[in-house]
Design an enzyme around this catalytic site. Structure first.
Site, short mmCIF file in Angstrom:
data_model
loop_
_atom_site.label_atom_id
_atom_site.label_comp_id
_atom_site.label_asym_id
_atom_site.label_seq_id
_atom_site.Cartn_x
_atom_site.Cartn_y
_atom_site.Cartn_z
N GLU A 48 0.82 -1.21 0.00
CA GLU A 48 0.00 0.00 0.00
C GLU A 48 0.86 1.26 0.00
O GLU A 48 0.54 2.25 -0.65
CB GLU A 48 -0.95 0.01 1.20
CG GLU A 48 -2.10 -0.97 1.09
CD GLU A 48 -3.00 -0.71 -0.12
OE1 GLU A 48 -3.05 0.43 -0.60
OE2 GLU A 48 -3.63 -1.67 -0.59
N TYR A 131 -5.87 6.78 4.50
CA TYR A 131 -6.02 5.78 3.44
C TYR A 131 -5.27 4.50 3.79
O TYR A 131 -5.84 3.41 3.78
CB TYR A 131 -5.54 6.32 2.07
CG TYR A 131 -5.40 5.18 1.12
CD1 TYR A 131 -6.52 4.62 0.52
CD2 TYR A 131 -4.15 4.58 0.88
CE1 TYR A 131 -6.42 3.49 -0.29
CE2 TYR A 131 -4.04 3.46 0.08
CZ TYR A 131 -5.17 2.93 -0.51
OH TYR A 131 -5.07 1.81 -1.28
N ASP A 149 -9.10 6.03 -2.00
CA ASP A 149 -8.05 6.62 -2.84
C ASP A 149 -8.70 7.33 -4.04
O ASP A 149 -9.93 7.45 -4.11
CB ASP A 149 -7.05 5.53 -3.27
CG ASP A 149 -7.66 4.55 -4.27
OD1 ASP A 149 -8.88 4.62 -4.52
OD2 ASP A 149 -6.90 3.72 -4.80
#
Ligand code: SF4
Length: 359
Positions: A48, A131, A149
């Site tokens: 990520e 996020y 996102d």
């Protein structure tokens, strides 16, 4: 439509019905990605962070190399900064790599080398914002947290035919709240990934593939014919332009590098020697003379540019055969240039030129 009706269209949109068709499509069509095959918290976290601002295809080889060399939190905490940056070289936004390591050291010290499953605790780690915390909490631990996102914002704006600025914090907050209302029990991570995946391969920027979309019957943007024009974003401020003349200094089959200061833009990475402004060959010779570097043959290199979030570098370049001087610089051989020093990707064009000059 009256102005007040254009606002909060996402807040009013019922998203519950999208869960089943979205997950059904994801089960059939999800791309095979290295971090999905074995979604441990560590691998989810690393992937990520790598995927921020970077395309999936570009991340794949970096991810595989990174987790092969640093397979767990303890290995990441212990690796030298030089090697860490070398593993990251070319991915850009190097503060991500440094923050990964800072977080890994905290995890070793306070969490027995494991990532916490709580969204709030994840948020306290360096480099982890809402996020990433939502992505790790939901994908690795199946916690009911949203991961919003740019792909998700685009899909939701189109689903709701929203004409709001998706870059505004209020829109993102509403998006997260709406998702958290409908996250399916036991499949929170899959739902988040499915929404991102739909944005990445179907609901594309500028050209949504609505005919193949599992959500088309539920999509207001498709129904009203405005999907292609959405999402709307307030224009970004212009980038500040900086000009540099980059010098590939060569002596005794070695090339000169120097390390950038640890803090700030491209902190701690290596760079070629450069002078401010766009200079001609004669000016370059004069400046090198003033700095005590003997200058022999000099030849122009192709101009280059590099874009950062807020800055644009316009660069001229020269190859310079040097004599004495420049002792404060690091003179490295070709294999060191390729394998040892992490040169900022902003200088990629000159890295290739330097490698071609060195035997
Ligand atoms: Fe996006 Fe079209 Fe699907 Fe709507 S129908 S979510 S606009 S791809």
């Amino acid at each position: 439509m009256m102005v007040y009706e254009k606002l909060n269209t996402l807040a009013r949109k019922a998203l519950g019905p999208i869960a089943a068709p979205l997950l059904g499509w994801y089960d059939r069509a999800a791309r095979v990605l290295p971090w999905r095959e074995e979604p441990t918290p560590y691998r989810v976290w690393v992937s990520e962070i790598m995927l921020q601002q970077t395309r999936v295809e570009a991340v794949k080889p970096y991810f595989e190399r990174f987790v092969a060399r640093l397979p767990n939190v303890a290995a990441l905490a212990a690796v030298s900064e030089e090697e860490l940056l070398k593993l990251w070289e070319g991915l850009g936004y190097y503060s991500r790599a440094r923050n990964l390591q800072r977080a890994a050291k905290i995890l070793v010290e306070n969490y027995e080398g494991k990532l916490p499953s709580s969204y709030r605790e994840l948020l306290l780690l360096p480099g982890i914002g809402p996020y990433s915390a939502g992505a790790v909490a939901s994908i690795a631990f199946n916690r009911p947290k949203a991961a919003v996102d740019g792909n998700v914002l685009r899909v939701l704006a189109r689903l709701a035919a929203s004409e709001e600025d998706v870059g505004a914090p209020g829109f993102k907050k509403t998006a997260a709240e709406k998702i958290e209302e409908i996250l399916p029990e036991g499949r929170c991570g899959d739902f988040n990934q499915a929404l991102m995946e739909l944005g990445a391969v179907v609901c594309l920027p500028g050209r949504p593939r609505c005919l193949g979309c599992p959500l088309a019957p539920l999509c207001d943007g498709y129904r009203t014919g405005v999907a292609q024009e959405l999402p709307l974003r307030a224009p970004k401020p212009l980038r500040r332009v900086e000009e540099k003349t980059v010098l590939v200094l060569i002596r005794d089959n070695r090339c000169a590098l120097r390390k950038r200061p640890a803090e700030g833009l491209l902190g701690g990475l290596w760079e070629f020697f450069w002078l401010p402004g766009i200079l001609g060959a004669e000016e370059v010779k004069e400046r090198l003379f003033e700095k005590g570097i003997e200058c022999g043959e000099i030849a122009g290199l192709s101009p280059s540019k590099h874009l950062f979030t807020h800055i644009r570098w316009n660069m001229a370049g020269f190859f310079v055969q040097c004599g004495a001087g420049g002792e404060e610089l690091t003179w490295c051989k070709r294999e060191e240039l390729e394998e040892k020093y992490a040169v900022a990707s902003a200088f990629r064009a000159y890295l290739q030129a330097a490698a071609s000059y060195l035997k």
